[in-house]
Design an enzyme around this catalytic site. Structure first.
Site, short mmCIF file in Angstrom:
data_model
loop_
_atom_site.label_atom_id
_atom_site.label_comp_id
_atom_site.label_asym_id
_atom_site.label_seq_id
_atom_site.Cartn_x
_atom_site.Cartn_y
_atom_site.Cartn_z
N LYS A 120 0.78 -1.29 0.01
CA LYS A 120 0.22 0.36 -0.02
C LYS A 120 1.01 1.15 0.12
CE LYS A 120 -0.39 -0.20 5.12
NZ LYS A 120 -1.33 -0.18 6.11
N TYR A 179 14.97 30.40 9.42
CA TYR A 179 13.70 31.10 9.82
C TYR A 179 13.63 31.03 11.44
CZ TYR A 179 11.59 31.19 5.18
OH TYR A 179 11.42 31.27 4.09
#
Length: 388
Positions: A49, A266
């Site tokens: 999956k 940042y």
């Protein structure tokens, strides 16, 4: 194995890409074979999956088929169709239920739904009502996870129902098998044994990756490993017996010289405690290198002081400041100057930084790291086996 063939996808041009993602299909097959040996005499399937845990159904499934895997599990019917496209004779089970209106896809492709509620059973029986012979299906029973599946009482009632079509497979899912000391696992095995007695003659499956290694995993017909095939740890706190499958490397864009007292990135969350050589690499959370692996400036660092690391020139180097969308900074001060320069690559996951080690540094699990891998890498598939 020797004489590996490099199979390159149509992904990013290696001259242009900011990172390299190498998938060793020989290692993946070796892992599946180890799991198959541990599962004997049960058949061993493969859970593919989420596009084979981010590594690509189109490459992973043919290699597994060539190795002898004949049964596959996916989450959605759309994924099942992609498995069938590369392994037409495979037996493919769809785990995430059966949706109304989806029957033609199952009818045309031989996908097998895993039904997990009275509602889904009703939908499936209604869809099959016009057929001379019903299509095969599996039953999922919840034995303690409280996720998908019939309750034990609902499953026993179905088994006792006169004329009820028999499933081709009975499954349950273990919630705590990675923790070998957890009591719930034994309770789930006990409940499932009662169900097997009610569904005599029906193939049964309980073991996921950690379940394969559990002492109670005996007498079942099908194991369905997932993350361990891809190199992830099957058990917590135990040395990982699986071979690494994935190597992720990021290209250095620039080397900067920061001075003591300056900040990085940042939020100015990292203040340099010394004059520092900083390698700015072309990788970030858009590539699946998670923001939570930041060296500072994320909530996780309030409880876990250490963030992610890279590996270059025989040494681990820490992430500085925040991981951003496209760029991540590493402290390479302790390396010789010539050991890290623009164009070189820093390993993020691989032989020197295990998948689960990188995941723990980001406060998550290997599953999320694998399935988050982005599409901007140049991908190489290493494989020495013959394609089917």
């Amino acid at each position: 194995m020797n004489n590996k063939t490099n199979v390159t996808t149509t992904g990013a041009d290696p001259r242009l890409a900011g990172g390299r993602l190498t998938i060793d299909l020989d290692a993946l097959i070796a892992n599946w074979q180890l799991l198959a040996e541990k599962s004997k005499p049960a058949e061993t399937s493969a859970v593919v999956k989420a596009d084979a845990y981010g590594l690509g159904i189109v490459h992973v499934v043919p290699a597994l088929w060539q190795a002898g895997c004949r049964s596959f599990f996916v989450a959605l019917a759309e994924e099942g169709l992609r498995v069938k496209a590369v392994a037409p004779d495979a037996r493919v089970f769809v785990l995430n239920g059966f949706f109304e209106g989806a029957f033609p896809a199952y009818e045309q492709s031989d996908l097998i739904p895993v039904l997990g509620s009275p509602h889904e059973i009703e939908l499936w029986e209604r869809a099959n009502s016009g057929r001379p012979e019903p299509l095969p299906f599996a039953l999922n029973v919840d034995t303690g996870m409280n996720r998908l599946g019939l309750t034990v009482d609902e499953a026993l009632a179905y088994a006792a129902r006169p004329g009820a079509p028999a499933p081709v497979l009975l499954i349950t899912h273990l919630a705590t098998a990675d923790d070998t000391a957890h009591a719930l696992t034994a309770k789930q095995f006990e409940s499932f044994q009662k169900l097997r007695a009610a569904f005599k003659g029906i193939q049964s499956s309980i073991a996921n990756s950690p379940g394969v290694f559990h002492t109670l995993h005996t007498g079942f017909d099908l194991s369905r490993p997932g993350v361990a095939m891809y190199g992830g740890e099957p058990l917590s706190g135990v040395a990982n017996p699986m071979r690494p499958v994935v190597t992720v490397k990021a290209r250095i864009v620039q080397i900067r010289n920061g001075r003591k007292g300056e900040t990085v990135g940042y939020g100015a969350t990292a203040t340099l405690e010394r004059d520092t050589r900083i390698a700015i690499c072309s990788v970030g959370y858009a590539d699946g290198y998670l923001r939570s692996a930041s060296g500072s400036g994320v909530p996780l660092r309030n409880t876990v002081a250490k963030g992610g690391e890279g590996f270059i020139a025989g040494q681990k180097v820490p992430v500085i400041g925040r991981v951003t969308m496209d760029l991540t900074s590493f402290d390479v001060t302790d390396l010789p100057e010539e050991a890290a320069k623009p164009g070189d690559f820093i390993e993020l996951i691989g032989a020197n930084i295990a998948l689960d080690e990188a995941a723990r540094a980001a406060g998550t699990i290997g599953y999320e790291m694998l399935t988050s891998l982005g599409n901007r890498y140049h991908r190489r598939y290493l494989y020495s086996g013959k394609r089917s």
